[in-house]
Write an enzyme that holds these catalytic residues in place. Structure first.
Site, PDB file in Angstrom:
ATOM      1  N   ASP A 215       5.440  -7.441   3.652  1.00 23.65           N
ATOM      2  CA  ASP A 215       5.228  -6.448   4.707  1.00 23.65           C
ATOM      3  C   ASP A 215       4.079  -6.900   5.590  1.00 23.65           C
ATOM      4  O   ASP A 215       2.996  -7.206   5.088  1.00 23.65           O
ATOM      5  CB  ASP A 215       4.832  -5.095   4.088  1.00 23.65           C
ATOM      6  CG  ASP A 215       6.030  -4.205   3.841  1.00 23.65           C
ATOM      7  OD1 ASP A 215       7.100  -4.482   4.420  1.00 23.65           O
ATOM      8  OD2 ASP A 215       5.900  -3.244   3.074  1.00 23.65           O
TER       9      ASP A 215
ATOM     10  N   ASP B 189       6.040  -6.681  -3.897  1.00 24.84           N
ATOM     11  CA  ASP B 189       6.003  -7.298  -2.573  1.00 24.84           C
ATOM     12  C   ASP B 189       4.568  -7.720  -2.265  1.00 24.84           C
ATOM     13  O   ASP B 189       3.671  -7.525  -3.085  1.00 24.84           O
ATOM     14  CB  ASP B 189       6.525  -6.317  -1.510  1.00 24.84           C
ATOM     15  CG  ASP B 189       5.556  -5.158  -1.258  1.00 24.84           C
ATOM     16  OD1 ASP B 189       4.542  -5.045  -2.002  1.00 24.84           O
ATOM     17  OD2 ASP B 189       5.803  -4.382  -0.340  1.00 24.84           O
TER      18      ASP B 189
ATOM     19  N   ASP C  66       1.683  -7.189   0.758  1.00 27.55           N
ATOM     20  CA  ASP C  66       1.385  -6.396   1.954  1.00 27.55           C
ATOM     21  C   ASP C  66       0.203  -7.000   2.709  1.00 27.55           C
ATOM     22  O   ASP C  66      -0.846  -7.238   2.119  1.00 27.55           O
ATOM     23  CB  ASP C  66       1.013  -4.963   1.546  1.00 27.55           C
ATOM     24  CG  ASP C  66       2.040  -4.342   0.618  1.00 27.55           C
ATOM     25  OD1 ASP C  66       3.129  -4.020   1.095  1.00 27.55           O
ATOM     26  OD2 ASP C  66       1.758  -4.209  -0.596  1.00 27.55           O
TER      27      ASP C  66
HETATM   28  P1  UTP Z   1       3.642  -0.712  -1.872  1.00 28.94           P
HETATM   29  O1  UTP Z   1       4.918   0.066  -1.892  1.00 28.94           O
HETATM   30  O2  UTP Z   1       3.723  -2.137  -1.530  1.00 28.94           O
HETATM   31  O3  UTP Z   1       2.939  -0.473  -3.256  1.00 28.94           O
HETATM   32  O4  UTP Z   1       2.708   0.046  -0.855  1.00 28.94           O
HETATM   33  P2  UTP Z   1       1.925  -1.385  -4.065  1.00 28.94           P
HETATM   34  O5  UTP Z   1       0.883  -0.451  -4.533  1.00 28.94           O
HETATM   35  O6  UTP Z   1       1.501  -2.573  -3.279  1.00 28.94           O
HETATM   36  O7  UTP Z   1       2.773  -1.784  -5.307  1.00 28.94           O
HETATM   37  P3  UTP Z   1       3.537  -3.163  -5.591  1.00 28.94           P
HETATM   38  O8  UTP Z   1       2.557  -3.997  -6.330  1.00 28.94           O
HETATM   39  O9  UTP Z   1       3.926  -3.751  -4.280  1.00 28.94           O
HETATM   40  O10 UTP Z   1       4.706  -2.776  -6.434  1.00 28.94           O
HETATM   41  C1  UTP Z   1       1.325  -0.224  -0.700  1.00 28.94           C
HETATM   42  C2  UTP Z   1       0.660   0.895   0.034  1.00 28.94           C
HETATM   43  O11 UTP Z   1       1.157   0.980   1.335  1.00 28.94           O
HETATM   44  C3  UTP Z   1       1.558   2.284   1.627  1.00 28.94           C
HETATM   45  C4  UTP Z   1       1.896   2.903   0.312  1.00 28.94           C
HETATM   46  O12 UTP Z   1       1.740   4.282   0.355  1.00 28.94           O
HETATM   47  C5  UTP Z   1       0.940   2.245  -0.617  1.00 28.94           C
HETATM   48  O13 UTP Z   1      -0.232   3.014  -0.670  1.00 28.94           O
HETATM   49  N1  UTP Z   1       2.751   2.284   2.480  1.00 28.94           N
HETATM   50  C6  UTP Z   1       3.868   1.614   2.101  1.00 28.94           C
HETATM   51  C7  UTP Z   1       2.730   2.999   3.634  1.00 28.94           C
HETATM   52  O14 UTP Z   1       1.701   3.609   3.988  1.00 28.94           O
HETATM   53  N2  UTP Z   1       3.851   3.040   4.423  1.00 28.94           N
HETATM   54  C8  UTP Z   1       4.995   2.384   4.066  1.00 28.94           C
HETATM   55  O15 UTP Z   1       5.988   2.455   4.801  1.00 28.94           O
HETATM   56  C9  UTP Z   1       4.992   1.649   2.873  1.00 28.94           C
HETATM   57 MN    MN Z   2       2.886  -3.884  -2.341  1.00 27.43          MN
END
Ligand code: UTP
Ligand code: MN
Length: 488
Positions: free
Chosen positions: A412, A308, A310
């Protein structure tokens, strides 16, 4: 009948060892080395042994017949004995079996001292040139790049971690994750088990898997796991959303998964993330000029693909960011960029439920969980019309992405007040394990609680402010690790 040797050892508090339980194996006198094992684990193991009728000494003495240690070589233990002046006479070998902890745990399982096999005896150092790795105990004390020098090993451990997580066994999952992260942080290829001597975080199970892979090139346990249908099915679902099993199930029933399955299952590239960035920045600036958009998550850590994208949004004037998610979502929606969205309000209040109350790991920012319609240039509303016209029918979103000019991407959006921005950025940059380990470090080593909102010092009973990630690391007494080093 009391063995002769035992009588000589008057200095030892025999009362401690005769905890009411009969010594069932008087010929076996065990001493457990605390070094590298830690006091609490040693106490636990000793109690376990005494409960089963083993004689465990608290202090080393000549009466000890079986010396048990963890992550030590024979030489190291002999040095330890020498330093204690136990066996100053070098010509005489210590009168004990120097054993690995595996002998002890197997004996516990059997309820009797098991026969000593070669693999139970501590290995000797091979030569001075043998590379021996060293690593700090906490992931957040190390630099972990990706993919590391031991991809076969780390991939195997990751499969077992995932499988445990999917089965809801968090503890087991975490143990494999720590082993995986440790191996990824090593700066060379592991040649044999002796390279791993003394390293923290590697449990018995992980070591077994590593040995299998080193010796046979593969681990049968990993192969079986990968082939199981449950693992395959749940991996697809959770992989698509990057969320826990529960959420994946809910989404599945909502039909979202089926609708955009093919697209969401395909990794997001860095170019695609940049393209989404442009769109999000434009929308944010049009609804709140001066607001700042930061790409977080895996892409900030330098990953070239992700599940995804973020984004973290803030505004330099505290308070201006309130209600921003809804405005941005409305703007994106009117421009045709959203296929699905689910917005949650900010529910964080420092005074009432701040970091001092760490019951929930979930952060409580204003947030939008969305599926973006990513076009390869142009207005997404036109592409829909163009496609419908071209195909002369309603758009069929189950079709593969190949034939149409857009694709679905998980995005996100998270909004943070500027006062919490450094914590939010740290929390949303990940990786998940890195974050988790930082929180563990904070609690156990510093008596602080860290969240994506704040850092609370339990001793001083106050929040510690920070306007940069560097300051947070410094509050925690950690060396700064840049985002690219947080790929644990
Ligand atoms: P992600 O699940 O998007 O992981 O969360 P990522 O490292 O970007 O991996 P890919 O590349 O998308 O697969 C990113 C960060 O946001 C935090 C997670 O703990 C992670 O450190 N996070 C995610 C939250 O704090 N709360 C959430 O509800 C979701
Ligand atoms: Mn991510």
């Amino acid at each position: 009948m009391v063995p002769l040797k035992r009588r000589k050892v008057v200095s030892i508090k025999d009362s401690d060892n005769d905890t009411g339980k009969e010594t069932r194996f008087p010929q076996v006198v065990i001493f457990i080395l605390e070094r590298r094992m830690g006091a609490s684990r040693r106490v636990f193991l000793a109690q376990l042994g005494r409960g089963k009728g083993f004689r465990i000494e608290d202090t080393y003495s000549e009466s000890v017949t079986h010396m048990v240690s963890e992550n030590h070589s024979g030489d190291e233990v002999r040095t330890w004995l020498g330093e204690r002046g136990q066996h100053g006479d070098q010509s005489r070998p210590p009168p004990v079996h120097l054993l690995d902890i595996s002998w002890y745990t197997e004996s516990m399982r059997e309820g009797r001292p098991v026969a000593i096999l070669d693999r139970h005896r501590l290995q000797e150092e091979q030569s001075v040139e043998v590379p021996v790795f060293s690593a700090a105990s906490y992931v957040c004390q190390r630099h972990t790049g990706q993919p590391g020098h031991n991809p076969l090993l780390t991939e195997s451990l990751a499969v077992l971690a995932e499988s445990a997580e999917l089965n809801g066994d968090e503890g087991r999952g975490l143990a494999f994750r720590r082993s995986e992260a440790l191996l990824r942080s090593l700066d060379r290829r592991v040649q044999g088990m002796t390279d791993l001597r003394g390293l923290p975080c590697l449990g018995e199970h992980s070591r077994r898997v590593i040995q299998d892979v080193l010796v046979n090139g593969r681990s049968s346990e990993v192969e079986e796991t990968k082939a199981s249908s449950r693992y395959k099915a749940m991996k697809v679902l959770t992989g698509v959303f990057g969320v826990g099993v529960k959420t994946a199930k809910r989404w599945f029933t909502e039909g979202i998964c089926l609708k955009h399955y093919a697209d969401l299952n395909q990794p997001v590239t860095r170019d695609e993330a940049d393209s989404v960035s442009v769109t999000v920045e434009a929308a944010v600036c049009s609804v709140l000029p001066g607001a700042q958009v930061t790409l977080a998550g895996g892409f900030r850590r330098g990953k070239t693909s992700g599940h995804d994208v973020d984004f973290l949004i803030t505004h330099p004037d505290e308070g201006k960011e309130e209600g921003l998610v809804r405005k941005v979502v409305a703007c994106l929606e009117s421009r045709g960029f959203l296929l699905y969205h689910q917005t949650t309000k900010n529910t964080y209040q420092e005074s009432a439920q701040g970091a001092g109350r760490p019951s929930s790991n979930m952060d409580r920012f204003e947030r939008c969980f969305s599926i973006f319609k990513l076009t390869n240039g142009g207005d997404p509303r036109d592409t829909r019309r163009a496609q419908e016209q071209a195909e002369g029918r309603e758009p069929d979103q189950t079709a593969s992405a190949g034939s149409r000019p857009w694709r679905a991407v998980r995005v996100d959006l998270v909004v943070s007040p500027i006062s919490q921005f450094a914590f939010a950025l740290l929390g949303w940059t990940g990786s998940k394990l890195f974050e988790r380990e930082m929180r563990r470090w904070a609690v156990h080593e510093k008596s602080m609680t860290l969240s994506s909102h704040a850092l609370y010092d339990k001793n001083q009973e106050r929040y510690l402010r920070a306007s940069s990630e560097e300051e947070i690391f410094s509050h925690l007494g950690l060396e700064y690790v840049s985002p690219s080093g947080r790929n644990a």
